[in-house]
Design a protein around this motif. Sequence first.
Motif, PDB file in Angstrom:
ATOM      1  N   GLU A  16       0.881  -1.423   0.326  1.00  0.00           N
ATOM      2  CA  GLU A  16      -0.061  -0.551   0.290  1.00  0.00           C
ATOM      3  C   GLU A  16       0.794   0.968   0.230  1.00  0.00           C
ATOM      4  O   GLU A  16       0.115   2.940   0.306  1.00  0.00           O
ATOM      5  CB  GLU A  16      -0.947   0.124   1.380  1.00  0.00           C
ATOM      6  CG  GLU A  16      -2.644  -1.141   1.738  1.00  0.00           C
ATOM      7  CD  GLU A  16      -3.101  -0.893  -0.200  1.00  0.00           C
ATOM      8  OE1 GLU A  16      -3.075   0.161  -0.303  1.00  0.00           O
ATOM      9  OE2 GLU A  16      -2.478  -2.672  -1.125  1.00  0.00           O
ATOM     10  N   GLY A  17       2.221   1.156  -0.594  1.00  0.00           N
ATOM     11  CA  GLY A  17       3.253   2.476  -0.196  1.00  0.00           C
ATOM     12  C   GLY A  17       2.798   2.198  -1.234  1.00  0.00           C
ATOM     13  O   GLY A  17       2.718   2.680  -2.162  1.00  0.00           O
ATOM     14  N   LEU A  18       3.475   3.999  -1.415  1.00  0.00           N
ATOM     15  CA  LEU A  18       4.068   4.923  -2.378  1.00  0.00           C
ATOM     16  C   LEU A  18       4.385   4.348  -3.874  1.00  0.00           C
ATOM     17  O   LEU A  18       4.262   4.123  -4.669  1.00  0.00           O
ATOM     18  CB  LEU A  18       4.393   6.271  -2.197  1.00  0.00           C
ATOM     19  CG  LEU A  18       4.496   7.375  -3.505  1.00  0.00           C
ATOM     20  CD1 LEU A  18       3.391   7.783  -3.617  1.00  0.00           C
ATOM     21  CD2 LEU A  18       5.193   8.803  -3.073  1.00  0.00           C
ATOM     22  N   PRO A  19       5.680   3.826  -3.129  1.00  0.00           N
ATOM     23  CA  PRO A  19       6.294   3.331  -4.152  1.00  0.00           C
ATOM     24  C   PRO A  19       6.271   2.065  -4.963  1.00  0.00           C
ATOM     25  O   PRO A  19       5.727   1.631  -6.484  1.00  0.00           O
ATOM     26  CB  PRO A  19       7.788   2.789  -3.553  1.00  0.00           C
ATOM     27  CG  PRO A  19       7.961   3.620  -2.224  1.00  0.00           C
ATOM     28  CD  PRO A  19       6.649   3.836  -2.035  1.00  0.00           C
ATOM     29  N   ALA A  20       5.015   1.814  -4.006  1.00  0.00           N
ATOM     30  CA  ALA A  20       4.663  -0.118  -4.840  1.00  0.00           C
ATOM     31  C   ALA A  20       3.203   0.464  -5.735  1.00  0.00           C
ATOM     32  O   ALA A  20       3.156   0.324  -6.415  1.00  0.00           O
ATOM     33  CB  ALA A  20       4.081  -0.883  -3.550  1.00  0.00           C
ATOM     34  N   LEU A  45      -1.350   9.238  -5.719  1.00  0.00           N
ATOM     35  CA  LEU A  45      -1.372  10.895  -5.595  1.00  0.00           C
ATOM     36  C   LEU A  45      -1.906  10.742  -3.936  1.00  0.00           C
ATOM     37  O   LEU A  45      -1.595  12.560  -3.561  1.00  0.00           O
ATOM     38  CB  LEU A  45      -1.678  11.261  -6.243  1.00  0.00           C
ATOM     39  CG  LEU A  45      -2.343  12.991  -7.341  1.00  0.00           C
ATOM     40  CD1 LEU A  45      -0.384  13.219  -7.566  1.00  0.00           C
ATOM     41  CD2 LEU A  45      -2.900  12.721  -8.128  1.00  0.00           C
ATOM     42  N   ALA A  46      -2.379  10.299  -3.505  1.00  0.00           N
ATOM     43  CA  ALA A  46      -3.013  10.721  -2.230  1.00  0.00           C
ATOM     44  C   ALA A  46      -2.258  10.552  -1.578  1.00  0.00           C
ATOM     45  O   ALA A  46      -1.797  11.769  -0.292  1.00  0.00           O
ATOM     46  CB  ALA A  46      -4.441   8.883  -2.251  1.00  0.00           C
ATOM     47  N   GLY A  50       1.826  16.229  -4.292  1.00  0.00           N
ATOM     48  CA  GLY A  50       1.928  17.108  -5.573  1.00  0.00           C
ATOM     49  C   GLY A  50       2.975  16.119  -6.901  1.00  0.00           C
ATOM     50  O   GLY A  50       4.322  16.895  -6.861  1.00  0.00           O
ATOM     51  N   ASN A  51       2.953  14.895  -5.992  1.00  0.00           N
ATOM     52  CA  ASN A  51       3.982  14.623  -7.279  1.00  0.00           C
ATOM     53  C   ASN A  51       3.739  14.147  -9.144  1.00  0.00           C
ATOM     54  O   ASN A  51       2.129  13.792  -9.292  1.00  0.00           O
ATOM     55  CB  ASN A  51       3.482  12.995  -6.624  1.00  0.00           C
ATOM     56  CG  ASN A  51       4.593  10.872  -7.162  1.00  0.00           C
ATOM     57  OD1 ASN A  51       4.738  11.657  -8.596  1.00  0.00           O
ATOM     58  ND2 ASN A  51       4.753  10.889  -6.485  1.00  0.00           N
ATOM     59  N   VAL A  52       4.494  14.919  -9.309  1.00  0.00           N
ATOM     60  CA  VAL A  52       3.844  15.078 -10.622  1.00  0.00           C
ATOM     61  C   VAL A  52       3.774  13.912 -11.723  1.00  0.00           C
ATOM     62  O   VAL A  52       2.988  13.798 -12.807  1.00  0.00           O
ATOM     63  CB  VAL A  52       5.052  16.228 -11.047  1.00  0.00           C
ATOM     64  CG1 VAL A  52       5.104  16.895 -12.852  1.00  0.00           C
ATOM     65  CG2 VAL A  52       5.259  17.711 -10.183  1.00  0.00           C
ATOM     66  N   THR A  53       4.748  13.198 -11.639  1.00  0.00           N
ATOM     67  CA  THR A  53       5.182  12.036 -11.763  1.00  0.00           C
ATOM     68  C   THR A  53       3.759  11.144 -11.716  1.00  0.00           C
ATOM     69  O   THR A  53       3.018  10.858 -13.093  1.00  0.00           O
ATOM     70  CB  THR A  53       6.050  11.263 -11.577  1.00  0.00           C
ATOM     71  OG1 THR A  53       7.423  11.731 -11.674  1.00  0.00           O
ATOM     72  CG2 THR A  53       6.166   9.845 -12.775  1.00  0.00           C
ATOM     73  N   ALA A  54       3.361  11.101 -10.795  1.00  0.00           N
ATOM     74  CA  ALA A  54       1.981  10.476 -10.391  1.00  0.00           C
ATOM     75  C   ALA A  54       0.661  11.159 -11.520  1.00  0.00           C
ATOM     76  O   ALA A  54      -0.032  10.200 -11.622  1.00  0.00           O
ATOM     77  CB  ALA A  54       1.354   9.769  -9.144  1.00  0.00           C
ATOM     78  N   LEU A  78      -3.067  19.633  -9.677  1.00  0.00           N
ATOM     79  CA  LEU A  78      -1.868  19.809  -8.992  1.00  0.00           C
ATOM     80  C   LEU A  78      -1.130  20.246  -9.204  1.00  0.00           C
ATOM     81  O   LEU A  78       0.179  21.194  -8.470  1.00  0.00           O
ATOM     82  CB  LEU A  78      -0.817  18.510 -10.603  1.00  0.00           C
ATOM     83  CG  LEU A  78       0.839  18.521 -10.490  1.00  0.00           C
ATOM     84  CD1 LEU A  78       1.141  17.712  -9.480  1.00  0.00           C
ATOM     85  CD2 LEU A  78       0.858  18.149 -11.524  1.00  0.00           C
ATOM     86  N   VAL A  79      -1.199  21.581 -10.766  1.00  0.00           N
ATOM     87  CA  VAL A  79      -0.601  23.338 -10.442  1.00  0.00           C
ATOM     88  C   VAL A  79      -1.205  23.989 -10.264  1.00  0.00           C
ATOM     89  O   VAL A  79      -0.998  24.923  -9.272  1.00  0.00           O
ATOM     90  CB  VAL A  79      -1.527  23.064 -11.876  1.00  0.00           C
ATOM     91  CG1 VAL A  79      -0.678  25.203 -12.447  1.00  0.00           C
ATOM     92  CG2 VAL A  79      -0.571  22.780 -13.200  1.00  0.00           C
ATOM     93  N   LYS A  80      -2.505  23.901  -9.710  1.00  0.00           N
ATOM     94  CA  LYS A  80      -3.542  25.043  -8.689  1.00  0.00           C
ATOM     95  C   LYS A  80      -2.737  24.558  -6.931  1.00  0.00           C
ATOM     96  O   LYS A  80      -2.423  25.124  -6.327  1.00  0.00           O
ATOM     97  CB  LYS A  80      -4.911  25.026  -8.463  1.00  0.00           C
ATOM     98  CG  LYS A  80      -5.852  25.264  -9.368  1.00  0.00           C
ATOM     99  CD  LYS A  80      -6.779  25.279  -9.804  1.00  0.00           C
ATOM    100  CE  LYS A  80      -7.623  25.825 -11.049  1.00  0.00           C
ATOM    101  NZ  LYS A  80      -8.809  25.634 -10.129  1.00  0.00           N
ATOM    102  N   GLY A  81      -2.159  23.363  -6.794  1.00  0.00           N
ATOM    103  CA  GLY A  81      -1.597  23.039  -5.545  1.00  0.00           C
ATOM    104  C   GLY A  81      -0.181  23.194  -5.348  1.00  0.00           C
ATOM    105  O   GLY A  81       0.166  23.812  -4.494  1.00  0.00           O
TER     106      GLY A  81
END
Length: 123
Positions: A16-20, A45-46, A50-54, A78-81
């Motif tokens: 459930e981690g970000l990399p996975a 992304l949750a 701010g993860n541009v790639t995701a 993404l851009v607004k954040g």
Amino acid sequence: ERYAVECEQQDPAGPEGLPAQMHRGFIALAKGQYPAAASHLEKALAADPGNVTAATNLAVASLYSKQLSKATSTLETLVKGNPAGSMTYSVVFNLCTLYDLQGPDGLAKKRMIQVSSLIQEPA
């Protein structure tokens, strides 16, 4: 896929981690499994809004799933954040392309984002 499994096993957050979630999203995207890719990339992304790639890859998965408005709103959010950190060439280009796909209604938004990307923040 084997690399993704190895990363999951080494990551304290596990599957459930970000990399996975990023790896699973990329694998699903490469296999043309767009709804599955979107699900994994939404989780990524949750965890890191701010993860541009995701966000960029979620927009691609959404577009390929025929969800133009979701693809557009993903990049707009993404851009607004974080305008300074997310206004990369690829994000601006992809957002402008999505606006083009919206037809005449997207032209004004496209012009705004193009002008905004040219404005530099004072040092």
